[in-house]
Design a protein around this motif. Structure first.
Motif, PDB file in Angstrom:
ATOM      1  N   ALA A 107       0.813  -1.219   0.000  1.00 45.02           N
ATOM      2  CA  ALA A 107       0.000   0.000   0.000  1.00 45.02           C
ATOM      3  C   ALA A 107       0.846   1.269   0.000  1.00 45.02           C
ATOM      4  CB  ALA A 107      -0.933   0.006   1.210  1.00 45.02           C
ATOM      5  N   PHE A 108       2.014   1.208   0.646  1.00 46.54           N
ATOM      6  CA  PHE A 108       2.751   2.444   0.912  1.00 46.54           C
ATOM      7  C   PHE A 108       4.082   2.555   0.170  1.00 46.54           C
ATOM      8  CE2 PHE A 108       0.385   1.593   5.019  1.00 46.54           C
ATOM      9  CZ  PHE A 108      -0.694   2.384   4.650  1.00 46.54           C
ATOM     10  N   THR A 109       4.345   1.616  -0.746  1.00 49.16           N
ATOM     11  CA  THR A 109       5.522   1.747  -1.621  1.00 49.16           C
ATOM     12  C   THR A 109       5.124   1.419  -3.049  1.00 49.16           C
ATOM     13  OG1 THR A 109       6.243  -0.563  -1.319  1.00 49.16           O
ATOM     14  CG2 THR A 109       7.091   1.061   0.243  1.00 49.16           C
ATOM     15  N   ASP A 110       5.782   2.062  -3.997  1.00 47.01           N
ATOM     16  CA  ASP A 110       5.607   1.742  -5.416  1.00 47.01           C
ATOM     17  C   ASP A 110       6.764   0.851  -5.878  1.00 47.01           C
ATOM     18  OD1 ASP A 110       3.278   3.278  -5.640  1.00 47.01           O
ATOM     19  OD2 ASP A 110       4.459   5.121  -5.942  1.00 47.01           O
ATOM     20  N   ASP A 111       6.681   0.400  -7.117  1.00 48.10           N
ATOM     21  CA  ASP A 111       7.679  -0.538  -7.642  1.00 48.10           C
ATOM     22  C   ASP A 111       9.105  -0.017  -7.530  1.00 48.10           C
ATOM     23  OD1 ASP A 111       5.655  -2.240  -8.262  1.00 48.10           O
ATOM     24  OD2 ASP A 111       5.600  -1.781 -10.405  1.00 48.10           O
ATOM     25  N   ASP A 112       9.275   1.289  -7.666  1.00 46.34           N
ATOM     26  CA  ASP A 112      10.627   1.848  -7.670  1.00 46.34           C
ATOM     27  C   ASP A 112      11.049   2.356  -6.291  1.00 46.34           C
ATOM     28  OD1 ASP A 112       8.831   3.925  -7.562  1.00 46.34           O
ATOM     29  OD2 ASP A 112       9.969   5.248  -8.902  1.00 46.34           O
ATOM     30  N   GLN A 113      10.291   1.988  -5.254  1.00 44.27           N
ATOM     31  CA  GLN A 113      10.592   2.472  -3.915  1.00 44.27           C
ATOM     32  C   GLN A 113      11.095   1.342  -3.021  1.00 44.27           C
ATOM     33  OE1 GLN A 113       6.817   4.400  -3.039  1.00 44.27           O
ATOM     34  NE2 GLN A 113       7.665   6.397  -3.604  1.00 44.27           N
ATOM     35  N   GLY A 114      11.625   1.729  -1.862  1.00 44.16           N
ATOM     36  CA  GLY A 114      12.261   0.740  -0.997  1.00 44.16           C
ATOM     37  C   GLY A 114      11.705   0.722   0.414  1.00 44.16           C
ATOM     38  N   VAL A 115      12.110  -0.333   1.132  1.00 42.75           N
ATOM     39  CA  VAL A 115      11.690  -0.563   2.513  1.00 42.75           C
ATOM     40  C   VAL A 115      12.932  -0.826   3.348  1.00 42.75           C
ATOM     41  CG1 VAL A 115      10.221  -1.943   4.040  1.00 42.75           C
ATOM     42  CG2 VAL A 115       9.577  -1.638   1.628  1.00 42.75           C
ATOM     43  N   VAL A 116      12.956  -0.289   4.558  1.00 40.00           N
ATOM     44  CA  VAL A 116      14.071  -0.529   5.472  1.00 40.00           C
ATOM     45  C   VAL A 116      13.566  -1.328   6.661  1.00 40.00           C
ATOM     46  CG1 VAL A 116      13.793   1.716   6.644  1.00 40.00           C
ATOM     47  CG2 VAL A 116      15.985   0.497   6.761  1.00 40.00           C
ATOM     48  N   THR A 117      14.335  -2.324   7.061  1.00 39.17           N
ATOM     49  CA  THR A 117      13.949  -3.191   8.161  1.00 39.17           C
ATOM     50  C   THR A 117      15.161  -3.545   9.003  1.00 39.17           C
ATOM     51  OG1 THR A 117      12.993  -5.358   8.738  1.00 39.17           O
ATOM     52  CG2 THR A 117      14.222  -5.240   6.695  1.00 39.17           C
ATOM     53  N   PRO A 118      14.958  -3.781  10.305  1.00 48.65           N
ATOM     54  CA  PRO A 118      16.069  -4.305  11.109  1.00 48.65           C
ATOM     55  C   PRO A 118      16.467  -5.698  10.611  1.00 48.65           C
ATOM     56  CG  PRO A 118      14.256  -3.552  12.507  1.00 48.65           C
ATOM     57  CD  PRO A 118      13.738  -3.592  11.111  1.00 48.65           C
ATOM     58  N   LYS A 119      17.686  -6.097  10.918  1.00 50.17           N
ATOM     59  CA  LYS A 119      18.166  -7.444  10.614  1.00 50.17           C
ATOM     60  C   LYS A 119      19.240  -7.817  11.628  1.00 50.17           C
ATOM     61  CE  LYS A 119      20.177 -10.281   6.934  1.00 50.17           C
ATOM     62  NZ  LYS A 119      20.785 -10.271   5.582  1.00 50.17           N
ATOM     63  N   PRO A 120      19.111  -8.996  12.277  1.00 51.55           N
ATOM     64  CA  PRO A 120      18.126 -10.073  12.117  1.00 51.55           C
ATOM     65  C   PRO A 120      16.721  -9.634  12.538  1.00 51.55           C
ATOM     66  CG  PRO A 120      20.083 -10.842  13.302  1.00 51.55           C
ATOM     67  CD  PRO A 120      20.162  -9.349  13.249  1.00 51.55           C
ATOM     68  N   ILE A 121      15.725 -10.292  11.902  1.00 52.53           N
ATOM     69  CA  ILE A 121      14.342  -9.920  12.146  1.00 52.53           C
ATOM     70  C   ILE A 121      13.433 -11.092  11.830  1.00 52.53           C
ATOM     71  CG2 ILE A 121      13.834  -9.035   9.827  1.00 52.53           C
ATOM     72  CD1 ILE A 121      12.756  -7.468  13.238  1.00 52.53           C
ATOM     73  N   TYR A 122      12.228 -11.015  12.340  1.00 50.71           N
ATOM     74  CA  TYR A 122      11.160 -11.968  12.070  1.00 50.71           C
ATOM     75  C   TYR A 122      11.027 -12.173  10.558  1.00 50.71           C
ATOM     76  CZ  TYR A 122       6.166 -13.410  12.127  1.00 50.71           C
ATOM     77  OH  TYR A 122       4.974 -14.047  11.949  1.00 50.71           O
ATOM     78  N   PRO A 123      11.101 -13.417  10.057  1.00 54.90           N
ATOM     79  CA  PRO A 123      11.220 -13.665   8.603  1.00 54.90           C
ATOM     80  C   PRO A 123      10.200 -12.980   7.703  1.00 54.90           C
ATOM     81  CG  PRO A 123      11.673 -15.687   9.805  1.00 54.90           C
ATOM     82  CD  PRO A 123      11.233 -14.676  10.829  1.00 54.90           C
ATOM     83  N   PRO A 124       8.904 -12.843   8.086  1.00 53.76           N
ATOM     84  CA  PRO A 124       7.965 -12.163   7.179  1.00 53.76           C
ATOM     85  C   PRO A 124       8.326 -10.716   6.851  1.00 53.76           C
ATOM     86  CG  PRO A 124       6.735 -13.512   8.713  1.00 53.76           C
ATOM     87  CD  PRO A 124       8.165 -13.521   9.184  1.00 53.76           C
ATOM     88  N   PHE A 125       9.130 -10.064   7.689  1.00 58.38           N
ATOM     89  CA  PHE A 125       9.587  -8.719   7.328  1.00 58.38           C
ATOM     90  C   PHE A 125      10.355  -8.771   6.019  1.00 58.38           C
ATOM     91  CE2 PHE A 125       9.508  -5.588  11.053  1.00 58.38           C
ATOM     92  CZ  PHE A 125       8.410  -6.184  11.635  1.00 58.38           C
ATOM     93  N   MET A 126      11.295  -9.711   5.946  1.00 57.10           N
ATOM     94  CA  MET A 126      12.136  -9.817   4.743  1.00 57.10           C
ATOM     95  C   MET A 126      11.330 -10.334   3.546  1.00 57.10           C
ATOM     96  SD  MET A 126      15.007  -8.770   6.032  1.00 57.10           S
ATOM     97  CE  MET A 126      16.303  -9.239   4.899  1.00 57.10           C
TER      98      MET A 126
END
Length: 388
Positions: A107-126
Motif C-alpha cells: 500500500a505504501f511503496t511503489d515498484d521503484d521504492q524501498g523498505v528498510v527493516t532491522p536485521k536479524p528480524i522476524y522472517p515475514p519482514f524480509m
C-alpha cells in the motif's frame, strides 16, 4: 523452582500431535521437542472456549462484521495498558498480522521504492519486501548494553526508501524499546520521510518488570500520522490459528490506501475469530497475568541454564517467549542441525538473518523445558568429550 497452584494450567502437557498443529506435526514420529514456531502449548482461558461453544451452538456461520464491543475493548485496552488514546474508526481488522505487514509494503511503496527493516528480524519482514519486489535496506541489530537494538547510526538507505518496518518488542531478541529509543526512531523516520509499520504483536508479553511497552504511534501526533500499528491477541492468548488481528491507522489517507489495497485480496475475519478475540480481551487479564509469571520463571530457568553451558550465550529477554541464543562459539557448522539431532527442534537463526544463532520457544510446560535443557547439556558434553 517452586510451582504455584495457579500454574497447574501451564504445567499441563497437552498432546497436540493429532490436532493439525504446524508446530507439533513437523517432527511426527521423531523424538524431537518442537520449540520453534511462535505459538504456545498452553490451553487458552476457559472464557474463550466457553464463548466459542456458545457461538457454535448458534449453528449459523454466515458473513460477519466486527462486533462493536470488540472495537470498544481495543480502544479501552490501548488507553489502560499503554496510555494511548485511539478512535474506533482507526481500527482495521485483518485475518492475520503477517498479511498486515505485506499490505503495508504494497500500500505504501511503489515498484521503484524501498523498505528498510532491522536485521536479524522476524522472517515475514524480509519476505514481504522480497515478494513485492521492493528495494531492501537493513538496519543492523547489535548488542548495546546487553540489549539487542537496531543501530540507526550504521544504516544506509537505498534511494527512494519510503517505509520502515519496526518490530516492538523485537523478535528475535526480546527487546522492549524505551521512550528515548522510540524518539530516536521517530527522528530517523522524519529525517528520511518514512512511514512506519510497527509490528507490536508481543506487546502484552512483557517479562522485564522494569520495562513498559510504548506504542510507537503514541509518542506524539507526528508519530501517529506516519504510522500503522499491528496488534493481535494471537500470541498473547494462543489463538493464532483462529486469525484475528488489527491495524490501527490514525491517518485517514493512509487508512484509505491500506483498505483499498486489502479489497478483494484479503478476506474478512471469520465469526469464531471475532468471538475468541472479544472473549480474550474482555475476560483474559487474570489468565494473562499468570501466564506472564510462568513465562518469566521459564525465562529465568532457561537463561541460567544456557549461560552455564560452554559455547552458548543468552542475553536478557525483556519480552516475548522467544530466546535468541548466540551459538557462534559452538564448534559445529550448523547449530540448528546440531541441536535438532540432539532432540530439540528450534528455529534456525539463518531464517532471521544470522545462521550462528538459534531461536527457542519457551512457552511450554516446565517439564518440557527442563527436558530440552537436559538434551542441550548432554549434546554439548558429548561434543566437548569428542573434542578432548
Amino acid at each position: 523452582m517452586s510451582v504455584h497452584p495457579h500454574n497447574s494450567l501451564f504445567d499441563a502437557i497437552i498432546d497436540r500431535r493429532q490436532s493439525g498443529s504446524i508446530k507439533w506435526s513437523k517432527y511426527t514420529n521423531q523424538d524431537i521437542l518442537p520449540m520453534w514456531i511462535a505459538d504456545s502449548d498452553f490451553k487458552v482461558p476457559t472464557e474463550i472456549t466457553d464463548a466459542l461453544h456458545q457461538r457454535v451452538e448458534h449453528g449459523i456461520f454466515g458473513y460477519s462484521h466486527a462486533p462493536e464491543r470488540l472495537t470498544q475493548l481495543i480502544v479501552e485496552r490501548m488507553a489502560t495498558r499503554f496510555n494511548w488514546q485511539i478512535e474506533p474508526e482507526w481500527v482495521v481488522y485483518l485475518p492475520g498480522l503477517v498479511c498486515g505487514i505485506n499490505l503495508c509494503v504494497r500500500a505504501f511503496t511503489d515498484d521503484d521504492q524501498g523498505v528498510v527493516t532491522p536485521k536479524p528480524i522476524y522472517p515475514p519482514f524480509m519476505s514481504s519486501i522480497k515478494l513485492a519486489k521492493r528495494t531492501l535496506s537493513t538496519i543492523p541489530v547489535t548488542l548495546q548494553n546487553q540489549r539487542w537494538l537496531p543501530d540507526l547510526q550504521r544504516t544506509e538507505l537505498a534511494v527512494n526508501t519510503t517505509l520502515m518496518l519496526l518490530c516492538n518488542p523485537l523478535n528475535p531478541g526480546g527487546t522492549v524499546y524505551r521512550q528515548q529509543e522510540l524518539e530516536q526512531t521517530l527522528d530517523f523516520a522524519e529525517q528520511h520521510d518514512l512511514l512506519v509499520c510497527a509490528d507490536e504483536i508481543h506487546s502484552d508479553l512483557i517479562l522485564d518488570k522494569s520495562a513498559t511497552h510504548i506504542p510507537f504511534a503514541s509518542l506524539n501526533e507526528q508519530a501517529a500520522q506516519r504510522s500503522v500499528t499491528l496488534i493481535a491477541p494471537s500470541k498473547t492468548f494462543n489463538i493464532a490459528g483462529l486469525g484475528a488481528s488489527m491495524a490501527i491507522i490514525p491517518n485517514p489517507e493512509l487508512r484509505r490506501r491500506f483498505i483499498r489495497t486489502k479489497l478483494g485480496i484479503v478476506p474478512d475475519v471469520n465469526a469464531l475469530a471475532y468471538t475468541a478475540a472479544q472473549a480474550a480481551y474482555e475476560h483474559g487479564e487474570t489468565w494473562l497475568m499468570h501466564q506472564t509469571e510462568y513465562l518469566r520463571e521459564n525465562r529465568d530457568l532457561l537463561t541460567t541454564a544456557i549461560n552455564a553451558m560452554p559455547y552458548l550465550k543468552l542475553h536478557p529477554i525483556e519480552a516475548t517467549y522467544l530466546a535468541w541464543i548466540d551459538a557462534s562459539a559452538l564448534p559445529v557448522q550448523n547449530p540448528h542441525t546440531f541441536f535438532e539431532r540432539a532432540g530439540i527442534g528450534m528455529s534456525p537463526g539463518a531464517d532471521f538473518g544470522n545462521k550462528q544463532f538459534i531461536r527457542l520457544n519457551f512457552a511450554c510446560s516446565r517439564t518440557i523445558l527442563e527436558e530440552a535443557i537436559t538434551r542441550m547439556e548432554t549434546a554439548i558434553a558429548r561434543l566437548e568429550s569428542t573434542a578432548n
